[in-house]
Write a protein that holds these residues in place. Structure first.
Motif, PDB file in Angstrom:
ATOM      1  N   LEU A 175       0.830  -1.205   0.000  1.00 56.84           N
ATOM      2  CA  LEU A 175       0.000   0.000   0.000  1.00 56.84           C
ATOM      3  C   LEU A 175       0.863   1.253   0.000  1.00 56.84           C
ATOM      4  CD1 LEU A 175      -2.625  -1.058   2.678  1.00 56.84           C
ATOM      5  CD2 LEU A 175      -3.211  -0.269   0.389  1.00 56.84           C
ATOM      6  N   TYR A 176       0.519   2.192  -0.876  1.00 59.53           N
ATOM      7  CA  TYR A 176       1.217   3.473  -0.935  1.00 59.53           C
ATOM      8  C   TYR A 176       0.254   4.574  -0.512  1.00 59.53           C
ATOM      9  CZ  TYR A 176       3.814   7.453  -2.850  1.00 59.53           C
ATOM     10  OH  TYR A 176       4.477   8.637  -2.990  1.00 59.53           O
ATOM     11  N   ARG A 177       0.637   5.304   0.501  1.00 59.05           N
ATOM     12  CA  ARG A 177      -0.171   6.389   1.050  1.00 59.05           C
ATOM     13  C   ARG A 177      -1.602   5.949   1.394  1.00 59.05           C
ATOM     14  NH1 ARG A 177       1.481  11.692  -2.635  1.00 59.05           N
ATOM     15  NH2 ARG A 177       3.673  11.787  -1.995  1.00 59.05           N
ATOM     16  N   PRO A 178      -1.746   4.934   2.237  1.00 55.39           N
ATOM     17  CA  PRO A 178      -3.097   4.508   2.625  1.00 55.39           C
ATOM     18  C   PRO A 178      -3.786   5.550   3.490  1.00 55.39           C
ATOM     19  CG  PRO A 178      -1.462   3.398   3.960  1.00 55.39           C
ATOM     20  CD  PRO A 178      -0.704   4.143   2.887  1.00 55.39           C
ATOM     21  N   GLU A 179      -5.112   5.520   3.510  1.00 55.64           N
ATOM     22  CA  GLU A 179      -5.872   6.416   4.374  1.00 55.64           C
ATOM     23  C   GLU A 179      -5.457   6.184   5.828  1.00 55.64           C
ATOM     24  OE1 GLU A 179     -10.135   6.391   3.902  1.00 55.64           O
ATOM     25  OE2 GLU A 179      -9.929   5.606   1.878  1.00 55.64           O
ATOM     26  N   GLN A 180      -5.621   7.205   6.645  1.00 60.12           N
ATOM     27  CA  GLN A 180      -5.182   7.102   8.036  1.00 60.12           C
ATOM     28  C   GLN A 180      -5.901   5.981   8.770  1.00 60.12           C
ATOM     29  OE1 GLN A 180      -2.550   8.920   9.324  1.00 60.12           O
ATOM     30  NE2 GLN A 180      -2.741   7.386  10.941  1.00 60.12           N
ATOM     31  N   LYS A 181      -7.198   5.808   8.511  1.00 54.82           N
ATOM     32  CA  LYS A 181      -7.923   4.754   9.224  1.00 54.82           C
ATOM     33  C   LYS A 181      -7.402   3.374   8.836  1.00 54.82           C
ATOM     34  CE  LYS A 181     -11.867   4.227   6.019  1.00 54.82           C
ATOM     35  NZ  LYS A 181     -13.342   4.254   5.926  1.00 54.82           N
ATOM     36  N   ILE A 182      -6.937   3.226   7.608  1.00 59.32           N
ATOM     37  CA  ILE A 182      -6.360   1.960   7.170  1.00 59.32           C
ATOM     38  C   ILE A 182      -5.002   1.755   7.817  1.00 59.32           C
ATOM     39  CG2 ILE A 182      -5.397   0.734   5.177  1.00 59.32           C
ATOM     40  CD1 ILE A 182      -7.640   1.965   3.491  1.00 59.32           C
ATOM     41  N   LEU A 183      -4.199   2.805   7.854  1.00 62.70           N
ATOM     42  CA  LEU A 183      -2.884   2.721   8.484  1.00 62.70           C
ATOM     43  C   LEU A 183      -3.022   2.401   9.972  1.00 62.70           C
ATOM     44  CD1 LEU A 183       0.097   2.968   7.859  1.00 62.70           C
ATOM     45  CD2 LEU A 183      -0.057   5.426   8.241  1.00 62.70           C
ATOM     46  N   ASN A 184      -4.008   2.996  10.608  1.00 64.31           N
ATOM     47  CA  ASN A 184      -4.252   2.712  12.030  1.00 64.31           C
ATOM     48  C   ASN A 184      -4.597   1.237  12.229  1.00 64.31           C
ATOM     49  OD1 ASN A 184      -3.839   5.399  12.620  1.00 64.31           O
ATOM     50  ND2 ASN A 184      -6.010   5.901  12.742  1.00 64.31           N
ATOM     51  N   SER A 185      -5.419   0.701  11.332  1.00 67.81           N
ATOM     52  CA  SER A 185      -5.819  -0.699  11.430  1.00 67.81           C
ATOM     53  C   SER A 185      -4.627  -1.626  11.220  1.00 67.81           C
ATOM     54  CB  SER A 185      -6.906  -1.002  10.389  1.00 67.81           C
ATOM     55  OG  SER A 185      -7.344  -2.344  10.479  1.00 67.81           O
ATOM     56  N   ILE A 186      -3.751  -1.271  10.275  1.00 66.03           N
ATOM     57  CA  ILE A 186      -2.549  -2.075  10.022  1.00 66.03           C
ATOM     58  C   ILE A 186      -1.652  -2.074  11.257  1.00 66.03           C
ATOM     59  CG2 ILE A 186      -0.399  -2.169   8.693  1.00 66.03           C
ATOM     60  CD1 ILE A 186      -2.051  -1.105   6.289  1.00 66.03           C
ATOM     61  N   ARG A 187      -1.468  -0.913  11.862  1.00 62.19           N
ATOM     62  CA  ARG A 187      -0.616  -0.818  13.055  1.00 62.19           C
ATOM     63  C   ARG A 187      -1.206  -1.608  14.221  1.00 62.19           C
ATOM     64  NH1 ARG A 187       0.635   5.592  12.071  1.00 62.19           N
ATOM     65  NH2 ARG A 187       2.466   5.280  10.721  1.00 62.19           N
ATOM     66  N   GLU A 188      -2.525  -1.594  14.341  1.00 59.50           N
ATOM     67  CA  GLU A 188      -3.167  -2.366  15.401  1.00 59.50           C
ATOM     68  C   GLU A 188      -2.923  -3.858  15.196  1.00 59.50           C
ATOM     69  OE1 GLU A 188      -5.184  -2.958  18.910  1.00 59.50           O
ATOM     70  OE2 GLU A 188      -4.463  -1.099  18.025  1.00 59.50           O
ATOM     71  N   GLU A 189      -3.018  -4.297  13.937  1.00 59.31           N
ATOM     72  CA  GLU A 189      -2.760  -5.706  13.625  1.00 59.31           C
ATOM     73  C   GLU A 189      -1.300  -6.076  13.878  1.00 59.31           C
ATOM     74  OE1 GLU A 189      -4.593  -8.567  12.489  1.00 59.31           O
ATOM     75  OE2 GLU A 189      -5.985  -7.266  13.559  1.00 59.31           O
ATOM     76  N   ILE A 190      -0.398  -5.159  13.550  1.00 62.26           N
ATOM     77  CA  ILE A 190       1.022  -5.422  13.803  1.00 62.26           C
ATOM     78  C   ILE A 190       1.278  -5.547  15.300  1.00 62.26           C
ATOM     79  CG2 ILE A 190       3.328  -4.384  13.728  1.00 62.26           C
ATOM     80  CD1 ILE A 190       2.595  -3.229  10.980  1.00 62.26           C
ATOM     81  N   SER A 191       0.650  -4.682  16.081  1.00 63.11           N
ATOM     82  CA  SER A 191       0.860  -4.726  17.528  1.00 63.11           C
ATOM     83  C   SER A 191       0.347  -6.032  18.127  1.00 63.11           C
ATOM     84  CB  SER A 191       0.167  -3.538  18.207  1.00 63.11           C
ATOM     85  OG  SER A 191      -1.244  -3.660  18.175  1.00 63.11           O
ATOM     86  N   LEU A 192      -0.695  -6.596  17.527  1.00 68.55           N
ATOM     87  CA  LEU A 192      -1.289  -7.839  18.027  1.00 68.55           C
ATOM     88  C   LEU A 192      -0.656  -9.085  17.414  1.00 68.55           C
ATOM     89  CD1 LEU A 192      -5.071  -6.816  17.912  1.00 68.55           C
ATOM     90  CD2 LEU A 192      -3.621  -7.010  19.939  1.00 68.55           C
ATOM     91  N   ASN A 193      -0.287  -8.984  16.140  1.00 70.50           N
ATOM     92  CA  ASN A 193       0.196 -10.160  15.406  1.00 70.50           C
ATOM     93  C   ASN A 193       1.436  -9.835  14.577  1.00 70.50           C
ATOM     94  OD1 ASN A 193      -2.147 -11.993  16.069  1.00 70.50           O
ATOM     95  ND2 ASN A 193      -3.258 -10.379  14.996  1.00 70.50           N
ATOM     96  N   GLY A 194       2.367  -9.128  15.202  1.00 63.48           N
ATOM     97  CA  GLY A 194       3.567  -8.732  14.487  1.00 63.48           C
ATOM     98  C   GLY A 194       4.396  -9.898  13.998  1.00 63.48           C
ATOM     99  N   ASP A 195       4.336 -11.025  14.727  1.00 67.00           N
ATOM    100  CA  ASP A 195       5.094 -12.205  14.304  1.00 67.00           C
ATOM    101  C   ASP A 195       4.588 -12.729  12.973  1.00 67.00           C
ATOM    102  OD1 ASP A 195       2.675 -12.857  15.537  1.00 67.00           O
ATOM    103  OD2 ASP A 195       3.403 -14.817  16.214  1.00 67.00           O
ATOM    104  N   GLN A 196       3.269 -12.693  12.788  1.00 65.70           N
ATOM    105  CA  GLN A 196       2.695 -13.146  11.515  1.00 65.70           C
ATOM    106  C   GLN A 196       3.084 -12.206  10.378  1.00 65.70           C
ATOM    107  OE1 GLN A 196      -1.540 -13.507  11.986  1.00 65.70           O
ATOM    108  NE2 GLN A 196      -1.380 -14.875  13.759  1.00 65.70           N
ATOM    109  N   PHE A 197       3.043 -10.911  10.653  1.00 67.70           N
ATOM    110  CA  PHE A 197       3.438  -9.920   9.645  1.00 67.70           C
ATOM    111  C   PHE A 197       4.880 -10.153   9.210  1.00 67.70           C
ATOM    112  CE2 PHE A 197       4.892  -5.489   8.624  1.00 67.70           C
ATOM    113  CZ  PHE A 197       4.102  -5.302   7.494  1.00 67.70           C
TER     114      PHE A 197
END
Length: 225
Positions: free
Chosen positions: A118-140
């Motif tokens: 993703l290039y320049r995703p909307e802020q709400k999408i970026l927030n969701s990605i960061r939340e997923e990374i914080s919860l499942n960073g090993d999978q990422f």
């Protein structure tokens, strides 16, 4: 693809409307060759990522004419062809596969490359990605490792971990990402190989887990009220 590269090299040296109009047939031929390739690429990616099935050329490609109204660069034409293959088309906000062909040292990216993300995703999408990374960073991280030949490439990361996340997180560098993209730079030999289509499909297949992981987070963002 030789004719495509030849045209792009010429337009980079003659980026003006007079030359373009005098050589428009060469542009149309190059565009048609590129579009034909993209059509086959969509079908090929669809064999391992069904989320992009049914897309058309129009869903994935861009105008060759540049919008120069608010740009200091007044060259009227691009010096590359690109196609972004993602669920629901290039304007959907979903992560996808980007094929970019451009002479080395020119224009937008300075060469040809394959990207997934993703290039320049909307802020709400970026927030969701960061939340997923914080919860499942090993999978990422596993999806990045699985993408052999690609590298995580964000030239605009945050300097600090965003507010709300621990600065000492083992996934701190991932949390700083603003453009989560896997990149594989390719040379002219790759582009002109007779097996370009097969090689490109094979390369993108290595990134499908990364793309699927991102799109799970994108979907969560769109479902939030």
């Amino acid at each position: 693809m030789q004719k495509v590269l030849n045209f792009l090299k010429k337009i980079s040296e003659n980026n003006n409307r007079e030359w373009f109009e005098a050589n428009k047939n060469e542009y149309l031929e190059a565009r048609d060759i590129f579009n034909s390739f993209v059509e086959k690429l969509i079908a090929g990616i669809g064999t391992f990522d069904p989320s992009i099935k049914g897309l058309t050329i129009k869903d994935c490609t861009y105008r060759f004419y540049r919008d120069i109204r608010f740009s200091t660069n007044k060259m009227p034409f691009k010096t590359h062809f690109g196609a972004y293959i993602c669920p629901h088309g290039k304007k959907s906000g979903y992560s996808g596969y980007y094929f970019h062909i451009e002479p080395k040292g020119e224009g937008f990216l300075g060469g040809s490359q394959l990207d997934t993300g993703l290039y320049r995703p909307e802020q709400k999408i970026l927030n969701s990605i960061r939340e997923e990374i914080s919860l499942n960073g090993d999978q990422f991280e596993e999806t990045i490792i699985a993408a052999k030949g690609f590298r995580l490439d964000d030239d605009q990361p945050l300097k600090r971990v965003p507010r709300g996340y621990p600065a000492d997180s083992p996934y701190a560098e991932y949390l700083k990402l603003k453009n989560p993209i896997l990149c594989k730079q390719v040379d002219e030999e790759f582009i002109l190989d007779k097996n370009l289509l097969e090689n490109t499909i094979k390369a993108f297949n290595k990134t499908v887990a990364f793309n699927t992981w991102l799109n799970k987070a994108v979907k969560y963002a769109f479902e939030e009220k």
